[in-house]
Scaffold this active site. Structure first.
Site, PDB file in Angstrom:
ATOM      1  N   GLU A  35       1.185  -0.290   4.099  1.00  0.00           N
ATOM      2  CA  GLU A  35       1.294   0.591   2.934  1.00  0.00           C
ATOM      3  C   GLU A  35       2.719   1.113   2.776  1.00  0.00           C
ATOM      4  O   GLU A  35       2.956   2.240   2.353  1.00  0.00           O
ATOM      5  CB  GLU A  35       0.273   1.733   3.004  1.00  0.00           C
ATOM      6  CG  GLU A  35      -1.152   1.241   2.846  1.00  0.00           C
ATOM      7  CD  GLU A  35      -2.151   2.357   2.631  1.00  0.00           C
ATOM      8  OE1 GLU A  35      -1.760   3.411   2.111  1.00  0.00           O
ATOM      9  OE2 GLU A  35      -3.322   2.174   2.988  1.00  0.00           O
ATOM     10  N   GLY A  36       3.678   0.278   3.126  1.00  0.00           N
ATOM     11  CA  GLY A  36       5.089   0.617   3.031  1.00  0.00           C
ATOM     12  C   GLY A  36       5.664   0.909   4.399  1.00  0.00           C
ATOM     13  O   GLY A  36       5.396   1.953   4.981  1.00  0.00           O
TER      14      GLY A  36
END
Length: 644
Positions: free
Chosen positions: A424-425
């Site tokens: 998620e990053g």
């Protein structure tokens, strides 16, 4: 129907343009974190601490009570770790409980919980099994429910949300074997054909993908007559002909998650299943992640609370040199760090979550900071617990049980948390994402000055606008409330937290000045100074965490909930945080960034290849670095395993 186009090849500039186009361009609501990076400490945006409504609290507490009973009686975390699978009856039980519909509106059969209680539920269930926390959050935070909630049509919501609330599991498919954080190179295509789109491509690391019933798929629509084209989002039924789950992936941690490789070959998807217009896929994904990322801090809070409990119990029972190890300073400092940082992580998570629920503020930076800070600090907390436990921290829980000791899965928590710094990053991508948002005000007035494609006329206009902006902004960075000795006096309650808030105010102005100096020095090359930008963001994250910790302490004191102890924890956290901030400021201008680049060039050119001698490489010689993702029919057995 035309054939799928070849994999796109893009320049660095084109890739940045795609990412920039997917950003939310406007700031329609205030943002505490954005103001912080601009040198303006807007305490009024977070204090008094926002609170859920009485109705939301009652609904949330009732569900938490049911979930706790289920977790305590039905979930065996050790079994999930041992078998690398969540038992089907546990998944079915969670469905019956409504856990898959926590964030879905009640009119669609969901529980209608806000972000605050959704995160509390993830913290609770994640403490029993992080794999279950991932199952639920991947389904609701980034799977079908959230993008439909934000961008879906009424018909799509009526069709899919009731299924997601009770029976169906969903997944989000963006990453590809050769595409990670650079979506401009996305190769999966969706070619229009009558009333359908035809999907071809391969998706990697599809969390929940092995067991999912519904998918959110990002694919590139070719530009053609009547079709704008671009990266587009679709809801896809997993049992559609042409979909093959080719592999269930295995990882160092989170062994129970159902993460796989999914191939699409000539998969027909009705145009009615497209979410939003063509070309809006990346914007949908990024907007979904603004709040979706808040599920990750919840898992870190769970780990922090558990690490604190084990550190306390173990350090009281274990004696060395005549006294419990907690009373030795070397261990005690670690326990203090765990306690103070866990308090801060919960403060950051709850504050950002409540801000998301109230929807008064733009929280795109706050959500990203919460994810970044929690994933980094959560990993450090777990690492310190392993160190406190010594050899037992390195030993597995099953091994400890086998020889008659308490099965404490400290090494598992360390493995499980490691992924939070990547998915998620990744931390590196979060630094760049947050830095871009932090300097948005500067680029909006002066960006044309450093854009090589802009004309002299555009640059002259930008120069005039920048002159007006900086003439007003820079003088405000000289002095502020943080220099007045009695400011924020309401935070002086036995323990004095007002000094920490004055420090945040002063340091926010210093941070803004440092950012301006960096932009003035490097101008168009600023985007390449990723070390500098990362430190700027890390300072902002510390300031946000300090603010959240102080506000939470005062909030708990005002409510009569362990206020004195909360003040103590906030004070210790802020003192620890201030040391980290001062170190980061020092490294803004005194670092090895330039030397590092030279070494990297040497490594990549083979200059230091002699340093690799004297070992054997245990990895496979014959495998490729990146698996072939050429579109076409699958040659693998379908390992898709829907849970019914």
């Amino acid at each position: 129907m035309s054939a799928a186009p070849p994999k796109p090849t893009v320049t660095e500039r084109e890739a940045r343009q795609v990412a920039e186009a997917a950003r939310q361009q406007e700031w329609r609501k205030p943002s505490f974190a954005k103001e912080l990076f601009l040198g303006r400490f807007r305490l009024d945006l977070i204090h008094p601490h926002p609170m859920p409504t009485d109705e939301a609290t009652q609904r949330g507490e009732e569900f938490l009570a049911k979930l706790r009973d289920f977790v305590e009686t039905k979930v065996d975390g050790a079994r999930i770790e041992r078998e690398a699978r969540i038992p089907d009856d546990v998944v079915d039980g969670l469905k019956e409980l409504g856990a898959f519909g926590m964030k879905i509106d009640t009119k669609y059969g969901g529980l209608g919980l806000g972000q605050v209680y959704y995160n509390k539920a993830l913290t609770l269930v994640g403490s029993a099994s992080p794999a279950i926390g991932v199952l639920l959050s991947a389904h609701q935070s980034i799977g079908v429910p959230q993008p439909l909630k934000l961008f879906g049509s009424p018909e799509q919501k009526e069709r899919f949300l009731p299924r997601c609330a009770r029976t169906d599991i969903s997944a989000f498919l963006l990453t590809e074997p050769d595409v990670g954080s650079d979506p401009a190179r996305l190769a999966t295509t969706a070619v229009p054909d009558g009333d359908d789109y035809v999907l071809d491509g391969v998706k990697l690391w599809t969390t929940n993908g092995v067991v999912a019933d519904l998918l959110v798929v990002m694919a590139r629509v070719p530009k053609s007559e009547g079709h704008k084209g671009g990266i587009t989002a679709f809801v896809v039924e997993t049992n559609s002909p042409g979909i093959t789950v080719e592999n269930r992936n295995a990882f160092m941690g989170l062994r129970g998650i159902e993460n796989g490789v999914t191939r699409f070959h000539q998969v027909r998807v009705p145009a009615a299943h497209r979410i939003g217009p063509e070309g809006a896929g990346l914007k949908i994904a990024l907007t979904t992640l603004n709040t979706g990322r808040l599920s990750l801090p919840a898992s870190c809070v769970a780990a922090g609370k558990w690490c604190l409990k084990i550190a306390r119990e173990w350090s009281a029972a274990r004696e060395q040199w005549g006294k419990p190890i907690a009373h030795h300073e070397a261990v005690g400092s670690k326990i203090s760090f765990i306690a103070a940082t866990t308090f801060a992580l919960e403060a950051v998570t709850d504050l950002a979550s409540q801000m998301a629920d109230e929807d008064r503020n733009d929280i795109r930076i706050e959500g990203a900071l919460a994810k970044l800070y929690a994933s980094e600090m959560g990993w450090l907390i777990a690492d310190e617990l392993v160190q406190i436990r010594g050899g037992r921290g390195f030993e597995t829980a099953d091994s400890l049980r086998a020889r008659g000791e308490r099965g404490v899965p400290a090494e598992q928590v360390l493995r499980d948390l490691r992924i939070n710094r990547i998915f998620e990053g990744s931390t590196e991508i979060m630094h760049l994402l947050i830095a871009r948002e932090a300097v948005d005000a500067h680029l909006s007035v002066a960006g044309d000055l450093i854009d090589p494609d802009k004309s002299l006329q555009d640059k002259a206009k930008a120069g005039a606008n920048a002159g007006v902006f900086y003439a007003k902004w820079l003088p405000k960075l000289i002095a502020g409330q943080g220099q007045l000795p009695y400011t924020y006096s309401e935070f002086k309650q036995g323990v004095d937290l007002s000094g920490h808030l004055r420090y945040v105010e002063r340091t926010a102005r210093k941070l803004a000045r440092s950012t301006f100096y960096g932009m003035s020095r490097w101008q168009g090359r600023m985007e390449t100074k990723q070390g500098f930008l990362g430190r700027i963001v890390d300072i902002g994250a510390e300031l946000f965490a300090m603010s959240a910790a102080c506000v939470r302490a005062e909030h708990l004191r005002a409510r009569g909930e362990h206020g004195r102890e909360a003040y103590q924890l906030a004070d210790v956290f802020c003192r620890q945080s201030r040391l980290r901030v001062e170190e980061l400021f020092g490294r803004l201008w005194s670092n090895t960034d330039d030397l590092d680049r030279k070494v990297v060039k040497g490594v990549m050119s083979g200059t230091y290849e002699w340093l690799e001698q004297g070992i054997v490489d245990p990895s496979d010689d014959g495998g490729v670095w990146i698996a072939d993702a050429t579109p076409g029919p699958s040659t693998h057995e379908n390992v898709h395993r829907p849970i019914r």
